[in-house]
Each structure stands twice: as C-alpha cells, then as structure tokens.
Design an enzyme around this catalytic site. Structure first.
Site, PDB file in Angstrom:
ATOM      1  N   SER A 178      -5.718  -2.696 -49.299  1.00  0.00           N
ATOM      2  CA  SER A 178      -6.005  -2.958 -50.714  1.00  0.00           C
ATOM      3  C   SER A 178      -6.486  -4.358 -51.077  1.00  0.00           C
ATOM      4  O   SER A 178      -6.850  -4.593 -52.224  1.00  0.00           O
ATOM      5  CB  SER A 178      -4.783  -2.624 -51.570  1.00  0.00           C
ATOM      6  OG  SER A 178      -4.741  -1.239 -51.781  1.00  0.00           O
ATOM      7  N   SER A 199      -6.574  -0.837 -53.737  1.00  0.00           N
ATOM      8  CA  SER A 199      -6.034  -0.762 -55.072  1.00  0.00           C
ATOM      9  C   SER A 199      -6.187  -2.045 -55.888  1.00  0.00           C
ATOM     10  O   SER A 199      -6.003  -1.998 -57.100  1.00  0.00           O
ATOM     11  CB  SER A 199      -4.548  -0.415 -55.002  1.00  0.00           C
ATOM     12  OG  SER A 199      -3.829  -1.443 -54.336  1.00  0.00           O
ATOM     13  N   LYS A 233      -2.698  -9.669 -59.803  1.00  0.00           N
ATOM     14  CA  LYS A 233      -2.668  -8.199 -59.763  1.00  0.00           C
ATOM     15  C   LYS A 233      -1.411  -7.748 -60.497  1.00  0.00           C
ATOM     16  O   LYS A 233      -0.339  -8.349 -60.320  1.00  0.00           O
ATOM     17  CB  LYS A 233      -2.654  -7.738 -58.298  1.00  0.00           C
ATOM     18  CG  LYS A 233      -2.655  -6.231 -58.107  1.00  0.00           C
ATOM     19  CD  LYS A 233      -2.706  -5.867 -56.619  1.00  0.00           C
ATOM     20  CE  LYS A 233      -2.785  -4.361 -56.410  1.00  0.00           C
ATOM     21  NZ  LYS A 233      -2.831  -3.990 -54.978  1.00  0.00           N
TER      22      LYS A 233
HETATM   23  N1  GLN Z   1      -5.866   3.105 -49.897  1.00  0.00           N
HETATM   24  C1  GLN Z   1      -4.559   3.018 -49.340  1.00  0.00           C
HETATM   25  C2  GLN Z   1      -3.618   3.905 -50.115  1.00  0.00           C
HETATM   26  O1  GLN Z   1      -4.037   4.546 -51.005  1.00  0.00           O
HETATM   27  C3  GLN Z   1      -4.084   1.599 -49.313  1.00  0.00           C
HETATM   28  C4  GLN Z   1      -3.530   1.104 -50.596  1.00  0.00           C
HETATM   29  C5  GLN Z   1      -2.950  -0.277 -50.504  1.00  0.00           C
HETATM   30  O2  GLN Z   1      -3.211  -1.018 -49.561  1.00  0.00           O
HETATM   31  N2  GLN Z   1      -2.124  -0.618 -51.475  1.00  0.00           N
HETATM   32  O3  GLN Z   1      -2.468   3.965 -49.828  1.00  0.00           O
END
Ligand code: GLN
Length: 497
Positions: A179, A155, A80
């Site tokens: 995420s 994400s 990532k």
């Molecule tokens: N969807 C969540 C956010 O937008 C989690 C994102 C994540 O785990 N990096 O913060």
C-alpha cells in the site's frame, strides 16, 4: 520566492528554502491549503484543518527564528487517515469510525510533529487499508492526477495523489501488502516501506499486525530519507518495534559505496532480477519501462544477475489467508461498544453487535473478516492458516538465498499501470492478483521501495521496485538516489498540477 514555485518544491528543497529564509512555513502552508481547496475534486483529503495548520506553521517559524529548527521544521505534510491523531478526526476510511477522535497521536505522527512538520490534515485511503485502488473508502474515491479517469492505487491512495498533484511535498502511508509501493508506482512518486519494525505501529489502526508497516511517500528518495529518519526508531509501545538505534537515513543514502566513482556511483552493486517478476503476463509497457530503468542502473555501474523467487505466485494465497486472519481478529474490537458506530435500533446485545457491524463495515472489509474467520476456524486452521504460515517462512528463506547472489532485488511494482476507475467490475480477485510483486517482500518483512522509472501506456507512470535485505533501507535509498541524480522521471508533474 513567488507563491507559484512553492508547491514545486519537495521536502529537501523546501527545507533549504525555509533555512535560507527564502520562504516561511506560514507562506508555504497557506499556499498548499489554497491548492488543497482548489483540487478538492481529486478526493485526496478527508479532513483539512487550515487553522491548526497555520498555527503550527507560525510555531515552526518562531522556532526557526529562535534558532531551534531541524531539517523538517515548518515542512507541511499530511497523514494517511489510518494513523490516529489527537487534534483531528480519524476514520480509517470507514463509516465505522465516523466522528472518532483519538485521545492520543500515533507514534509516527507524534515524531513528525516533534520534528516540526506541519500537518494539513488527513488523507483518504481504502477502508482499514484493505484495497489496491482507493475504491474501498467509505468517503469516496481518489482520482489519479495523471489521468482523472484512473485510480491512484491503494490503499494509501490519498497520500499518493496529494504528493503527485503537488498538494504536499510528502505524506505518510502504510504498507501491509504493497500500500505504499503500489500507489507510489501508479502515481509517479517515490515511496519506501521499511523493514518490519523500523516504524512504530503504535496508533496505526491495525489491519494485519504481522505485516503492517508505516513509511514515507514523497517525490524523491532524498525526501523519503529525510521523512523516514524522523518517523522511525524504537518505540516501547510497539512490542514488535526493532530495538535499534535511530537511523540517519539521509546520511546512509549519501554514503558513497566502496569502489564507487563519480561516473559509476553504483559500481559493484549487484541487482538481482527474479525471473518470476518478469512473467509473460507482465504488461509490455511495464516490462519495457522497468528494463530501460535497469539499463540505466547498469550505466551507473550496477551489474544485473538472474535470481529466483520460486514461490512468488504462492505469495497471493498466503497473504490473502494471513492478512484476513489477522484482520478478523483485529477488527473484532469495532463492536459499537468499545469502538465504532452503534446501530440506532436493536432488540438485544447480539442484535446490537450484528447491526452495528453490518452497518459500519463496507463490503471488502466484511469479505476479509469472513475469510479470516473461516481460515482460522476449527477444522480449517491446519489446512489454510498453518500451511500459509509455513509457506511464509519458505518465502522469507527464498529471499535469503537470493541475497547470497545480490545486494538488492529489482522488478516491477505492479503488473500494469493504474487501471481505470470501476474497471474491475467489483471482482476482488483481479485486485488481489495485481499484488503479486509487492506481497513477497511484505511476507518476508523486508524493506521495499517504489522509484519512478518512466511512463507506459496512456502516459501513465511506472514504478521500479527495489527490495533490500533486513535493515538495508540505506542501500535502497542510495541506489534510488543515484538513479534520480541521473534521470528526471521523478521530477515530471502531471499536466494541470
Ligand atoms: N492490496 C493489498 C490488500 O488489499 C495491500 C493493502 C495494504 O498494503 N494495506 O490487502
């Protein structure tokens, strides 16, 4: 072994093929590089370095020939783009970091490299990991291989899509509020967010430091166990790294439960179902698929018990106060001086900061910085940030009350299957609300996993979430592995891939 089969193999299968000499890392790496190029339109990769990957594969093959190969030696993967890498650019999905090169590798990257894995490149993600659909990347969206008109989740959307599309046997991801688990669920793959502190945060571009945690995304629990064993472990460079001996998660996954039988490998496992994880608003297809998976768990010997996580709904405002608060502080370093994009024209220092940050950050990142600055500001700190911290503790306590009645907690990962690209009409609240089932474990720092459970509306994958008590990754992996030995949801590939 013929090239067409190579991408069908997961981490464990590839490891065996490499060990037996049926395939070389060079051969597999070349094949996957060809696939990455052929499926560029998915948007999964932000950067591919074919020369470096082939050189790495040659080193792995040589190590194997010399008898110096561990389980992951020669296995291709990608990271990532939130992990910094010395030999490839790192953007965090942001224009702010366009062209940035880190002087060092993130610990997770370095450990996987030391284990002999071959990195093909960097994977797309939401800007600074803020998002649930990979629609917040400054470098374009990622398509879900199961339906190209839908999002892969976020994400870690590039990681999920690449593994689901058989471009890679495994990838790294990060999970601050879901995420790893949510994109794994949306894309029909397996992912585990370990207990906070199991994987080092060193070199992971910080979003919300008290929540950020790295983990593997792959096709099976077994593949995740192999990757997690290599990427985890104490790191003195991360002050919140757990001071524990390195875990062999593969051995933990295989260890039989006391009282288990061949037909009932999960005999005696108590699975808690929080009633709050099955609200009326839960999509019928998700509910049905998750319930069917739980029935399978019963056949494997597990018993289902009702438990309560009464503050499940509150985890949304709590998370969306704490995470932006930490983000507003973490992202202050991207000022065009220490790091990041610098505006071309400005009259004075203040204007340079303002312009650089206005130009470099995307809309969602700016929104979080503003929310974070607000909840931390004098006069609002007690009303928002402090209250959220208190509730966070209560949410963690609620889990401990549950674990008196059960060994693992189960439920859906997300309230729906993957939604269509651009279907939320720019309303961030819709995405925030859809995080409801992943946020509680994040706030408590508990390990959570997404396991392919079957398919819902539109033939889209549905994930079953398993949550364990602190450092019970082995229990989660064991339970997921037993399920995957008895079912084949995790083996299904999207059409055309
Ligand atoms: N969807 C969540 C956010 O937008 C989690 C994102 C994540 O785990 N990096 O913060």
């Amino acid at each position: 072994m013929s090239a067409p089969d190579l991408h069908q193999m997961g981490v464990a299968a590839l490891s065996a093929a490499l060990a037996s000499g049926k395939a070389s890392s060079r051969e597999v790496t070349q094949h996957l590089l060809d696939r990455a190029a052929a499926h560029e339109a998915l948007g999964a990769f932000l950067h591919v370095d074919a020369d470096a990957a082939l050189a790495g594969a040659a080193v792995a093959d040589a190590a194997r020939a010399a008898g110096r190969a561990g389980a992951l030696c020669g296995v291709p993967l990608a990271h990532k783009d939130i992990f910094v890498t010395q030999d490839m650019p790192t953007t965090a999905g942001s224009k702010m970091l366009a062209g940035y090169r880190s002087p060092f590798d993130a610990t997770v990257v370095a450990r996987l490299k030391a284990a002999g894995t071959v990195s093909l490149g960097k994977l797309n993600c939401d800007e600074y990991a803020m998002g649930s659909a990979n629609e917040n990347s400054a470098y374009g969206l990622v398509r879900n291989p199961w339906d190209l008109t839908r999002v892969p989740g976020g994400s870690s959307g590039g990681s999920a899509a690449a593994v689901a599309a058989r471009l890679l046997p495994g990838a790294t991801g990060t999970d601050t509020g879901g995420s790893i688990r949510q994109p794994a669920s949306f894309s029909g793959i397996t992912g585990i967010k370990p207990t906070y502190g199991v994987c080092s945060r060193y070199g992971m571009i910080a979003f919300a430091s008290s929540l950020d945690q790295a983990g593997p995304m792959a096709r099976s629990a077994e593949d995740c166990a192999l990757l997690l064993s290599a990427m985890s472990g104490f790191d003195e460079r991360d002050a919140t790294s757990a001071q524990r001996p390195a875990g062999d998660f593969h051995a933990q996954m295989l260890a039989p439960r006391e009282g288990a039988t061949a037909a009932q490998p999960l005999k005696g496992l108590r699975i808690g179902l929080p009633t709050e994880f099955f609200p009326a608003a839960l999509a019928a297809d998700v509910n049905g698929t998750v319930r069917a998976a739980l029935a399978e768990y019963e056949k494997l010997g597990a018993t289902l018990v009702d438990v309560h996580l009464p503050r499940t709904e509150l985890s949304i405002p709590v998370y969306y106060i704490i995470a932006p608060a930490e983000a507003s502080s973490n992202l202050s370093r991207f000022d065009g001086v220490r790091y990041g994009h610098r505006a071309a024209e400005y009259a004075d220092l203040m204007e340079m900061y303002k312009r650089s940050r206005s130009e470099g950050f995307g809309a969602e990142v700016k929104r979080r910085i503003m929310i974070g600055a607000y909840v931390l500001s004098h006069g609002y700190y007690d009303a928002y940030y402090l209250q959220a911290q208190k509730l966070r503790r209560m949410i963690a306590d609620d889990f401990q009350a549950c674990f008196k009645q059960c060994d693992v907690i189960a439920g859906p990962v997300a309230p729906t299957v993957a939604w269509h690209i651009a279907s939320q009409g720019g309303d961030p609240l819709q995405a925030y609300l859809a995080d409801i089932f992943t946020l509680p474990a994040s706030l408590a720092g508990l390990p959570g996993m997404s396991v392919p459970a079957g398919f819902g509306a539109g033939g889209m994958p549905v994930g079953l979430q398993l949550i364990g008590n602190y450092f019970q990754e082995g229990t989660l992996l064991h339970a997921a592995h037993a399920f995957q030995q008895a079912t084949d949801h995790h083996l299904a590939a999207p059409a055309g891939f």
